[in-house]
Design a protein around this motif. Structure first.
Motif, PDB file in Angstrom:
ATOM      1  N   ALA A 224       1.826  13.407 -10.206  1.00  0.00           N
ATOM      2  CA  ALA A 224       1.248  13.167 -11.536  1.00  0.00           C
ATOM      3  C   ALA A 224       2.347  13.182 -12.599  1.00  0.00           C
ATOM      4  O   ALA A 224       3.318  13.923 -12.480  1.00  0.00           O
ATOM      5  CB  ALA A 224       0.218  14.246 -11.859  1.00  0.00           C
ATOM      6  N   TRP A 225       2.182  12.341 -13.615  1.00  0.00           N
ATOM      7  CA  TRP A 225       3.093  12.382 -14.739  1.00  0.00           C
ATOM      8  C   TRP A 225       2.925  13.691 -15.485  1.00  0.00           C
ATOM      9  O   TRP A 225       1.860  14.301 -15.481  1.00  0.00           O
ATOM     10  CB  TRP A 225       2.795  11.251 -15.712  1.00  0.00           C
ATOM     11  N   THR A 226       3.959  14.107 -16.179  1.00  0.00           N
ATOM     12  CA  THR A 226       3.881  15.266 -17.062  1.00  0.00           C
ATOM     13  C   THR A 226       3.518  14.760 -18.465  1.00  0.00           C
ATOM     14  O   THR A 226       3.677  13.563 -18.761  1.00  0.00           O
ATOM     15  CB  THR A 226       5.232  15.993 -17.127  1.00  0.00           C
ATOM     16  N   PRO A 227       3.091  15.660 -19.336  1.00  0.00           N
ATOM     17  CA  PRO A 227       2.835  15.231 -20.720  1.00  0.00           C
ATOM     18  C   PRO A 227       4.068  14.586 -21.365  1.00  0.00           C
ATOM     19  O   PRO A 227       3.940  13.619 -22.111  1.00  0.00           O
ATOM     20  CB  PRO A 227       2.439  16.526 -21.430  1.00  0.00           C
ATOM     21  N   ALA A 228       5.253  15.076 -21.063  1.00  0.00           N
ATOM     22  CA  ALA A 228       6.473  14.488 -21.629  1.00  0.00           C
ATOM     23  C   ALA A 228       6.662  13.054 -21.136  1.00  0.00           C
ATOM     24  O   ALA A 228       7.074  12.174 -21.910  1.00  0.00           O
ATOM     25  CB  ALA A 228       7.694  15.342 -21.263  1.00  0.00           C
TER      26      ALA A 228
ATOM     27  N   GLU B 102       0.834  -1.205   0.000  1.00  0.00           N
ATOM     28  CA  GLU B 102       0.000   0.000   0.000  1.00  0.00           C
ATOM     29  C   GLU B 102       0.870   1.257   0.000  1.00  0.00           C
ATOM     30  O   GLU B 102       0.561   2.240  -0.657  1.00  0.00           O
ATOM     31  CB  GLU B 102      -0.914  -0.018   1.224  1.00  0.00           C
ATOM     32  N   ALA B 103       1.986   1.211   0.725  1.00  0.00           N
ATOM     33  CA  ALA B 103       2.907   2.354   0.760  1.00  0.00           C
ATOM     34  C   ALA B 103       3.508   2.620  -0.617  1.00  0.00           C
ATOM     35  O   ALA B 103       3.629   3.775  -1.042  1.00  0.00           O
ATOM     36  CB  ALA B 103       4.004   2.111   1.785  1.00  0.00           C
ATOM     37  N   GLU B 104       3.888   1.549  -1.324  1.00  0.00           N
ATOM     38  CA  GLU B 104       4.438   1.711  -2.675  1.00  0.00           C
ATOM     39  C   GLU B 104       3.393   2.306  -3.615  1.00  0.00           C
ATOM     40  O   GLU B 104       3.706   3.173  -4.436  1.00  0.00           O
ATOM     41  CB  GLU B 104       4.922   0.371  -3.220  1.00  0.00           C
ATOM     42  N   ALA B 105       2.154   1.850  -3.488  1.00  0.00           N
ATOM     43  CA  ALA B 105       1.086   2.391  -4.333  1.00  0.00           C
ATOM     44  C   ALA B 105       0.893   3.876  -4.053  1.00  0.00           C
ATOM     45  O   ALA B 105       0.755   4.675  -4.983  1.00  0.00           O
ATOM     46  CB  ALA B 105      -0.213   1.628  -4.096  1.00  0.00           C
ATOM     47  N   GLY B 106       0.896   4.248  -2.792  1.00  0.00           N
ATOM     48  CA  GLY B 106       0.750   5.660  -2.436  1.00  0.00           C
ATOM     49  C   GLY B 106       1.858   6.514  -3.005  1.00  0.00           C
ATOM     50  O   GLY B 106       1.626   7.615  -3.509  1.00  0.00           O
TER      51      GLY B 106
END
Length: 71
Positions: free
Chosen positions: A24-28, A14-18
């Motif tokens: 958030a990813w960037t468009p690049a 759960e910690a890894e998922a968090g």
């Protein structure tokens, strides 16, 4: 719905998922990750507005990508 992992899937804590959802990813980054995907896709939402404006206007907590309905 099955709770089994797909072939090659790796169970994470759960910690890894968090941690993976903390930024958030960037468009690049999405462009790099989807390189070679044979269907059209596009950035939508707030990032799309910033891309149209030519500059990042605020911090983004997510990034929406979409595919045309016809595909």
């Amino acid at each position: 719905m099955s709770r089994e992992l797909p072939p090659g899937g790796v169970e994470i804590t759960e910690a890894e998922a968090g941690a993976r959802w903390a930024r958030a990813w960037t468009p690049a980054e999405v462009t790099a990750r989807l390189e070679g995907v044979p269907v059209p896709w596009y950035v939508a939402g707030g990032w799309a507005i910033d891309l149209f404006a030519g500059e990042q206007t605020r911090e983004h907590g997510d990034l929406e990508i979409a595919v045309p309905a016809a595909r």
